[in-house]
Design an enzyme around this catalytic site. Structure first.
Site, PDB file in Angstrom:
ATOM      1  N   LYS A 111       7.785  61.304  16.794  1.00 54.55           N
ATOM      2  CA  LYS A 111       7.092  60.053  17.101  1.00 54.55           C
ATOM      3  C   LYS A 111       5.907  59.806  16.166  1.00 54.55           C
ATOM      4  O   LYS A 111       5.421  58.677  16.087  1.00 54.55           O
ATOM      5  CB  LYS A 111       6.634  60.018  18.570  1.00 54.55           C
ATOM      6  CG  LYS A 111       7.797  59.738  19.519  1.00 54.55           C
ATOM      7  CD  LYS A 111       7.334  59.575  20.962  1.00 54.55           C
ATOM      8  CE  LYS A 111       8.518  59.223  21.874  1.00 54.55           C
ATOM      9  NZ  LYS A 111       8.130  59.225  23.294  1.00 54.55           N
ATOM     10  N   HIS A 136      17.852  63.416  23.362  1.00 55.41           N
ATOM     11  CA  HIS A 136      18.321  62.142  23.924  1.00 55.41           C
ATOM     12  C   HIS A 136      19.838  62.001  23.866  1.00 55.41           C
ATOM     13  O   HIS A 136      20.377  60.907  24.060  1.00 55.41           O
ATOM     14  CB  HIS A 136      17.650  60.957  23.219  1.00 55.41           C
ATOM     15  CG  HIS A 136      16.194  60.805  23.575  1.00 55.41           C
ATOM     16  ND1 HIS A 136      15.777  60.438  24.837  1.00 55.41           N
ATOM     17  CD2 HIS A 136      15.069  61.004  22.849  1.00 55.41           C
ATOM     18  CE1 HIS A 136      14.439  60.389  24.859  1.00 55.41           C
ATOM     19  NE2 HIS A 136      13.985  60.737  23.659  1.00 55.41           N
TER      20      HIS A 136
HETATM   21  P1  C2E Z   1       9.620  58.151  27.199  1.00 54.91           P
HETATM   22  O1  C2E Z   1       8.782  57.038  27.677  1.00 54.91           O
HETATM   23  O2  C2E Z   1       9.023  59.506  27.287  1.00 54.91           O
HETATM   24  O3  C2E Z   1      10.971  58.184  28.005  1.00 54.91           O
HETATM   25  C1  C2E Z   1      11.843  59.231  27.905  1.00 54.91           C
HETATM   26  C2  C2E Z   1      13.134  58.888  28.576  1.00 54.91           C
HETATM   27  O4  C2E Z   1      12.902  58.701  29.960  1.00 54.91           O
HETATM   28  C3  C2E Z   1      13.747  57.593  28.091  1.00 54.91           C
HETATM   29  O5  C2E Z   1      14.493  57.784  26.927  1.00 54.91           O
HETATM   30  C4  C2E Z   1      14.631  57.233  29.300  1.00 54.91           C
HETATM   31  O6  C2E Z   1      15.818  57.989  29.255  1.00 54.91           O
HETATM   32  C5  C2E Z   1      13.808  57.727  30.463  1.00 54.91           C
HETATM   33  N1  C2E Z   1      13.053  56.618  31.056  1.00 54.91           N
HETATM   34  C6  C2E Z   1      11.786  56.250  30.784  1.00 54.91           C
HETATM   35  N2  C2E Z   1      11.424  55.192  31.532  1.00 54.91           N
HETATM   36  C7  C2E Z   1      12.477  54.876  32.289  1.00 54.91           C
HETATM   37  C8  C2E Z   1      12.737  53.863  33.314  1.00 54.91           C
HETATM   38  O7  C2E Z   1      11.871  53.035  33.608  1.00 54.91           O
HETATM   39  N3  C2E Z   1      13.935  53.879  33.897  1.00 54.91           N
HETATM   40  C9  C2E Z   1      14.914  54.770  33.560  1.00 54.91           C
HETATM   41  N4  C2E Z   1      16.081  54.711  34.188  1.00 54.91           N
HETATM   42  N5  C2E Z   1      14.723  55.715  32.608  1.00 54.91           N
HETATM   43  C10 C2E Z   1      13.517  55.778  31.990  1.00 54.91           C
HETATM   44  P2  C2E Z   1      14.786  56.535  25.982  1.00 54.91           P
HETATM   45  O8  C2E Z   1      15.147  55.339  26.787  1.00 54.91           O
HETATM   46  O9  C2E Z   1      15.769  56.995  24.962  1.00 54.91           O
HETATM   47  O10 C2E Z   1      13.413  56.229  25.307  1.00 54.91           O
HETATM   48  C11 C2E Z   1      12.851  57.112  24.364  1.00 54.91           C
HETATM   49  C12 C2E Z   1      11.434  56.739  24.105  1.00 54.91           C
HETATM   50  O11 C2E Z   1      11.416  55.402  23.581  1.00 54.91           O
HETATM   51  C13 C2E Z   1      10.561  56.651  25.350  1.00 54.91           C
HETATM   52  O12 C2E Z   1      10.054  57.918  25.680  1.00 54.91           O
HETATM   53  C14 C2E Z   1       9.484  55.690  24.901  1.00 54.91           C
HETATM   54  O13 C2E Z   1       8.541  56.335  24.069  1.00 54.91           O
HETATM   55  C15 C2E Z   1      10.247  54.702  24.071  1.00 54.91           C
HETATM   56  N6  C2E Z   1      10.704  53.539  24.864  1.00 54.91           N
HETATM   57  C16 C2E Z   1      11.850  53.379  25.523  1.00 54.91           C
HETATM   58  N7  C2E Z   1      11.919  52.180  26.121  1.00 54.91           N
HETATM   59  C17 C2E Z   1      10.757  51.543  25.827  1.00 54.91           C
HETATM   60  C18 C2E Z   1      10.199  50.240  26.160  1.00 54.91           C
HETATM   61  O14 C2E Z   1      10.811  49.409  26.834  1.00 54.91           O
HETATM   62  N8  C2E Z   1       8.971  49.964  25.670  1.00 54.91           N
HETATM   63  C19 C2E Z   1       8.259  50.844  24.905  1.00 54.91           C
HETATM   64  N9  C2E Z   1       7.042  50.497  24.474  1.00 54.91           N
HETATM   65  N10 C2E Z   1       8.754  52.075  24.581  1.00 54.91           N
HETATM   66  C20 C2E Z   1       9.972  52.404  25.041  1.00 54.91           C
HETATM   67  C1  SIN Z   2       5.708  59.298  24.721  1.00 58.00           C
HETATM   68  O1  SIN Z   2       6.154  58.587  25.623  1.00 58.00           O
HETATM   69  O2  SIN Z   2       5.169  58.786  23.730  1.00 58.00           O
HETATM   70  C2  SIN Z   2       5.803  60.790  24.751  1.00 58.00           C
HETATM   71  C3  SIN Z   2       6.632  61.318  25.839  1.00 58.00           C
HETATM   72  C4  SIN Z   2       8.126  61.348  25.591  1.00 58.00           C
HETATM   73  O3  SIN Z   2       8.704  60.377  25.103  1.00 58.00           O
HETATM   74  O4  SIN Z   2       8.768  62.343  25.904  1.00 58.00           O
HETATM   75 FE    FE Z   3      11.941  61.672  22.998  1.00 59.42          FE
END
Ligand code: C2E
Ligand code: SIN
Ligand code: FE
Ligand code: SIN
Length: 396
Positions: free
Chosen positions: A263, A313
């Site tokens: 990241k 992922h």
């Molecule tokens: P993260 O925020 O640490 O989320 C890690 C994983 O947690 C996500 O992988 C997803 O599988 C799950 N997750 C997080 N929030 C939710 C949710 O509200 N509902 C569900 N069902 N699952 C959730 P993913 O989707 O591959 O995203 C990877 C990273 O990408 C996230 O890490 C975050 O940093 C970013 N990201 C994903 N979606 C968004 C978004 O809509 N807005 C922003 N600003 N960043 C996002």
């Molecule tokens: C982040 O949301 O920026 C760090 C946490 C993670 O995606 O695992």
């Molecule tokens: Fe990640």
């Protein structure tokens, strides 16, 4: 050098007590492409060191076996000096008593070994029972009967770090030539040990700098708090259920903590966006996996961390990113982290979402059973659900 960080690749755990799926069939090779995000100037030096000193114990064991054959000896050992306690400690030993020897220490000024260590001389003892120096407490403990032996110091850069011994010549007693051969062997062994020590130092420095980089998000004002630390903690609570041995825990923890290191390469506009990401932004976001693998893969010190960063992922049903790996071809630690990471993300506040309550989080995880998540690992995780929630609240 005791603590060789052995990568916790999934396949090593097939002997674990729980029948968790544990056979990675493929590894991300494209994570090693030569980007140079680190600009470490000593990269080549590091790699040389590693290649020369990996599997130090195996190298030493083989050398000792060879030495025994050459000298017709029944057993041999390497004792290393411990400056803190002023003792010599059996580091490696061959022969039937090798396991007991591992816990034996002798004062550095005692025994044939101690004398050789202190004086720097190679000593040949044709009859141990008649030697005033022989330290028979070792034999008393092991019930091994030492008849004759040679001890020679192991020198490193003008200092002595321990002693190499061969014991009980199969026919007759050791000779002057045997002494010379053992001395030569000690010199070779010292090079191997020295490299392994340097390797450990380099590795520790490398881990520290990688952990710092993994924490860089904190300086970018992103609201993940102790997410990184918690991920290491959850993983250690789950690891025993999957048969991952304790000796791998340090490596597992730091590797888990580095999973989102990629990241650092994601622009603020995307990483810190308060709302949902569009498709284009999500495409950029997804590269944090391969970029993480590239950053960590610059030196092959932390293959486990590379696997986790690259594959966390991926989804069990093959619909994840970046490589659409399926079920057991995803390394086990990455399958663990997939659950841990989502669990923690859901329980926490993110720039783009509010926290969910634990019961809702459990529901979402269960929806992903067998599609997003390895069903067996998820079951094990959910068996410890209360414990995991406590970790989240106590480390927030
Ligand atoms: P993260 O925020 O640490 O989320 C890690 C994983 O947690 C996500 O992988 C997803 O599988 C799950 N997750 C997080 N929030 C939710 C949710 O509200 N509902 C569900 N069902 N699952 C959730 P993913 O989707 O591959 O995203 C990877 C990273 O990408 C996230 O890490 C975050 O940093 C970013 N990201 C994903 N979606 C968004 C978004 O809509 N807005 C922003 N600003 N960043 C996002
Ligand atoms: C982040 O949301 O920026 C760090 C946490 C993670 O995606 O695992
Ligand atoms: Fe990640
Ligand atoms: C000694 O050095 O006196 C004894 C060492 C051994 O038994 O291996």
């Amino acid at each position: 050098m005791r603590k060789k960080t052995i990568p916790v690749h999934a396949k090593k755990h097939s002997a674990g007590k729980k029948p968790a799926p544990v056979k990675p069939k493929s590894r991300q090779t494209d994570s090693r492409k030569s980007h140079a995000p680190l600009g470490l100037s000593s990269q080549n030096k590091i790699i040389k060191l590693i290649n020369s000193s990996l599997n130090i114990d195996e190298v030493l064991n083989l050398s000792m076996k060879l030495m025994e054959k050459t000298l017709n000896a029944t057993a041999s050992s390497i004792l290393l000096y411990d400056a803190e306690t002023n003792e010599l400690k059996f580091y490696l030993a061959t022969g039937s008593k090798k396991d007991i020897l591992k816990v034996i220490r002798m004062p550095a000024d005692k025994g044939v070994a101690g004398r050789s260590f202190l004086t720097g001389r190679t000593l040949l003892i044709p009859d141990a029972s008649k030697s005033p120096f022989f330290y028979k407490q070792v034999d008393d403990t092991t019930k091994f009967v030492t008849k004759n032996l040679i001890a020679t110091p192991i020198p490193i850069k003008g200092k002595r770090i321990g002693v190499l011994e061969v014991l009980n010549k199969a026919n007759g007693t050791f000779t002057k030539q045997d002494m010379q051969k053992l001395k030569n062997m000690a010199n070779e062994i010292s090079v191997a040990i020295d490299n392994a020590r340097l390797y450990d130092e380099v590795k520790s420095a490398y881990i520290v700098s990688m952990l710092n980089m993994a924490q860089a998000e904190k300086f970018r004002d992103i609201d993940t708090g102790l997410h990184i630390e918690r991920c290491g903690e959850y993983a250690l609570h789950l690891a025993p259920d999957l048969g991952i041995p304790q000796k791998d825990f340090d490596n597992l923890r730091v590797s888990m903590m580095m999973h989102d290191i990629g990241k650092v390469a994601i622009p603020d506009a995307i990483l810190l966006k308060p709302g949902r990401l569009n498709d284009e932004e999500m495409t950029v976001m997804k590269t944090h996996t391969t970029k993480g693998g590239q950053i960590l893969g610059q030196a092959p010190l932390l293959q486990l961390a590379v696997d986790i960063a690259t594959c966390h992922h991926e989804k069990w049903d093959g619909t994840g990113y970046p490589n659409r790996l399926k079920d057991e071809s995803i390394p086990l630690p990455a399958r663990m982290l997939a659950i841990i990471d989502v669990f923690d993300a859901l329980l926490s506040k993110r720039p783009y979402k509010d926290p969910f309550p634990p019961e809702k989080v459990k529901e979402i995880l269960l929806e992903g059973k067998g599609t997003h998540f390895d069903p067996q690992v998820l079951d094990l995780f959910l068996q410890r659900y209360a414990e995991m929630c406590v970790i989240h609240s106590s480390m927030s």
